[in-house]
Design an enzyme around this catalytic site. Structure first.
Site, short mmCIF file in Angstrom:
data_model
loop_
_atom_site.label_atom_id
_atom_site.label_comp_id
_atom_site.label_asym_id
_atom_site.label_seq_id
_atom_site.Cartn_x
_atom_site.Cartn_y
_atom_site.Cartn_z
N ASP A 1 5.28 103.49 -0.05
CA ASP A 1 4.07 103.19 -0.82
C ASP A 1 3.05 104.25 -0.41
O ASP A 1 2.48 104.19 0.68
CB ASP A 1 3.59 101.78 -0.47
CG ASP A 1 2.25 101.43 -1.13
OD1 ASP A 1 1.73 102.25 -1.90
OD2 ASP A 1 1.73 100.32 -0.85
N ASP B 1 -3.74 93.99 -8.51
CA ASP B 1 -3.69 94.86 -7.33
C ASP B 1 -5.09 95.35 -6.96
O ASP B 1 -5.65 96.22 -7.63
CB ASP B 1 -2.76 96.06 -7.63
CG ASP B 1 -2.55 96.97 -6.43
OD1 ASP B 1 -3.30 96.86 -5.44
OD2 ASP B 1 -1.63 97.81 -6.47
#
Length: 622
Positions: free
Chosen positions: A23, A210
């Site tokens: 990520d 998010d």
């Protein structure tokens, strides 16, 4: 004799390699893998913590620090400390111009559509190189923790990233010595971490909310037969948990009647207060009152005040959710699941308001900082062929693209793209009156076309004569399920069109594909250095051409001193172009731009202003 690898950290036998999930975040990055118990797990190397701050510091002696240690330099050496580089990936200066005050380091404005560069001392860096340094740190941490080489990865990106941002992420991986097997959308990875989409029989529509430190996005995904389709995405790339900290800080400044100008001048105190605000925010998850001091300044906060301070920001995110649903042409009742991602979703008010908006409980059991990396590790496991219940769709084994100026390869369909697939890019001419454009199609992973495999070449003839930068040429690649590649070029203003078909896999063995991939990783640093020199030269030549043309057309409107000084800067740039030093070329371009901007803005007409837009195809200049 067969080689067997033993993982010293776990004592288990394993395949040649572990494929990790990464990520690559705006604020923090992290790496995950599938452990011997078949569970996704984040890597915490040598107790440094799971999260690696996405920060790079360049020291005076040429030393480069990445991650935790680099964070301290944000206060003491801000101009040489690069943060939030993900915001710059695949972007031109025009894309980020209105946010330039956000960056404490020098982002170069070359008044063109070309990608941004960051100046540190006398060296110019691209966001690709800087992201490559962060990925290299993650790779090294993973190798240290797992006691095994890590050469392949799945890397996540926001769903709204465009082709050039995705390609920039791949290039950053290559520069870090990683073969990026797949670029996966962050919301897709988060869904996989919750097991959503792993069942091929499942059909679901989900919302992924998010909220990170500096960015917010919401994505609406449809999942069918294990395929994730992004129906809509919405958000704000300058909204996140940092805004919650800022709201608390502003409240304390007002409550303590502090002089904002004095506080801004005192970097250490303002940073100390900002960190204290972050601490107060985090404490609100488990207590109702925060009461501490920074020096003589009282830092008090209660939960009710905190929630009233952040309410406008949370409302902004809910508006984005409404917009995303409208774009997807769906209502709230169509959403089956809501997944929470990002550290800022730990805030109770955020969870409550999102849950109330969608009318259902949210998925927040998995650590919101880790959920994307864990999902990327699951995707990596699927690609490694370790999950037999999941169908792997056919993919293209090597990247497909065209030759652009200076003999560079511009990738249009990246390797490992699912087949069938379609992608395109827009180009323009580099000189006035150009009527033909040669289009050369290549396959391979190297930056220079001479290292890749030529598939086809054709001419787009009959482009109406226009000033450089005016024609708009769309080049589309369509790769069908049978592996046939159709390339189409069309000049949009005139409708002039040409197309050709090729079979990219014809006459190439698996071993040759593997060798081409290995070569691209081995030569990544040299390739990028050459690409950057060629791009700097091309940019320098284009600017020289534009400025000389400008003087010819508008010389009567300029003073003798302006013309004379401009000529001096042009001579310096022409000398730099022969030097083979890309930093020297960028410096000369930067100085010429700075000097000519005031009177260029005074006079420049639309044609000259657009002359530098787009990329120019090789063969166009012959």
């Amino acid at each position: 004799m067969a080689k067997i690898s033993i993982n010293l950290a776990t004592g288990s036998l394993q395949k040649e390699e572990i494929i990790v999930g990464i990520d690559l975040g705006t604020t923090n990055s992290l790496v995950a893998f599938i452990n011997p118990d078949k569970e996704p797990k984040v890597i915490n190397d040598a107790g440094k913590g799971v999260l690696v701050p996405s920060i790079v510091h360049f020291g005076a002696a040429g030393d480069i620090t990445v991650g935790n240690e680099a964070k301290d330099f944000l206060i003491t050496d801000p101009q040489n400390t690069i943060f939030s580089v993900k915001r710059l990936l695949g972007r031109s200066y025009k894309d980020i111009e209105k946010h330039k005050d956000f960056f404490s380091y020098k982002v170069i404005d070359d008044d063109s559509e070309s990608l941004v560069k960051i100046k540190v001392g006398d060296t110019f860096y691209t966001p690709i190189e800087l992201s490559g340094l962060i990925l290299k740190e993650l790779k090294e941490r993973a190798e240290h923790a797992l006691k095994t080489p890590v050469n392949r990865a799945v890397v996540t990106v926001p769903a709204y990233f465009n082709d050039s941002q995705r390609q920039a992420t791949r290039d950053a991986g290559k520069l870090a010595g990683l073969d990026v097997l797949r670029i996966v959308n962050e919301p897709t990875a988060a869904s996989l971490a919750y097991g959503i989409g792993l069942d091929p029989e499942e059909t679901k529509t989900i919302a992924v909310y998010d909220l990170g430190g500096g960015t917010f996005d919401v994505s609406i995904l449809q999942i069918q037969s294990g395929i994730f389709e992004v129906l809509a995405t919405n958000g704000d790339t300058f909204l996140g948990g940092d805004d919650f900290d800022r709201a608390i800080l502003d409240y304390w400044i007002e409550k303590n009647q502090l002089d904002r100008a004095v506080l801004l001048a005192n970097h250490e105190l303002s940073q100390e207060l900002r960190l204290k605000a972050e601490e107060a925010k985090k404490s609100m998850s488990h207590q109702s009152i925060f009461n501490e001091k920074v020096g003589e300044i009282w830092c008090t906060l209660d939960k009710q005040t905190f929630e009233s301070l952040i309410l406008p920001k949370v409302n902004q995110t809910i508006d984005c959710c409404k917009n995303a649903l409208a774009d997807a042409k769906l209502s709230i009742s169509d959403i089956d699941e809501v997944v929470m991602v990002g550290g800022s979703t730990r805030t109770a008010l955020v969870k409550k308001m999102v849950s109330e908006f969608f009318g259902k409980p949210v998925h927040d059991d998995v650590n919101p900082d880790e959920v994307v990396a864990l999902g990327a590790a699951i995707q990596a496991d699927i690609l490694a062929g370790n999950r037999k219940d999941i169908l792997l769709l056919d993919v293209t084994p090597l990247s497909l693209g065209i030759e652009t100026m200076g003999g560079l390869m511009d990738v249009i369909i990246p390797r490992n793209s699912k087949v069938p697939t379609k992608a395109g890019r827009q180009y323009t001419t580099s000189i006035d009156g150009q009527v033909n454009m040669k289009i050369s199609v290549y396959q391979g992973e190297r930056d220079l076309i001479k290292e890749n495999r030529k598939l086809a070449e054709f001419d787009l003839k009959g482009i109406p004569a226009m000033p450089a930068g005016f024609p708009k040429v769309d080049i589309n690649f369509l790769l069908n399920a049978d592996g046939i590649l159709k390339i189409q070029a069309i000049e949009l203003r005139s409708g002039v069109k040409q197309e050709v078909e090729v079979k990219p896999t014809y006459g190439i063995t698996d071993d040759q594909v593997e060798q081409m991939l290995m070569d691209s990783i081995t030569h990544a640093k040299d390739d990028v250095a050459q690409r950057m020199l060629i791009e700097a030269r091309t940019e320098g030549e284009q600017i020289t051409y534009t400025v000389e043309n400008f003087i010819k057309k508008h010389g009567t409107h300029l003073s003798v001193a302006e013309i004379s000084d401009t000529q001096k800067y042009l001579v310096t740039l022409k000398e730099a172009l022969t030097s083979g030093d890309k930093d020297l070329i960028h410096k000369a371009i930067d100085e010429l731009n700075e000097f000519t901007r005031p009177f260029a803005e005074r006079l420049m007409d639309h044609a000259v202003n657009t002359a530098m837009k787009g990329k120019s195809i090789e063969g166009a200049v012959d």
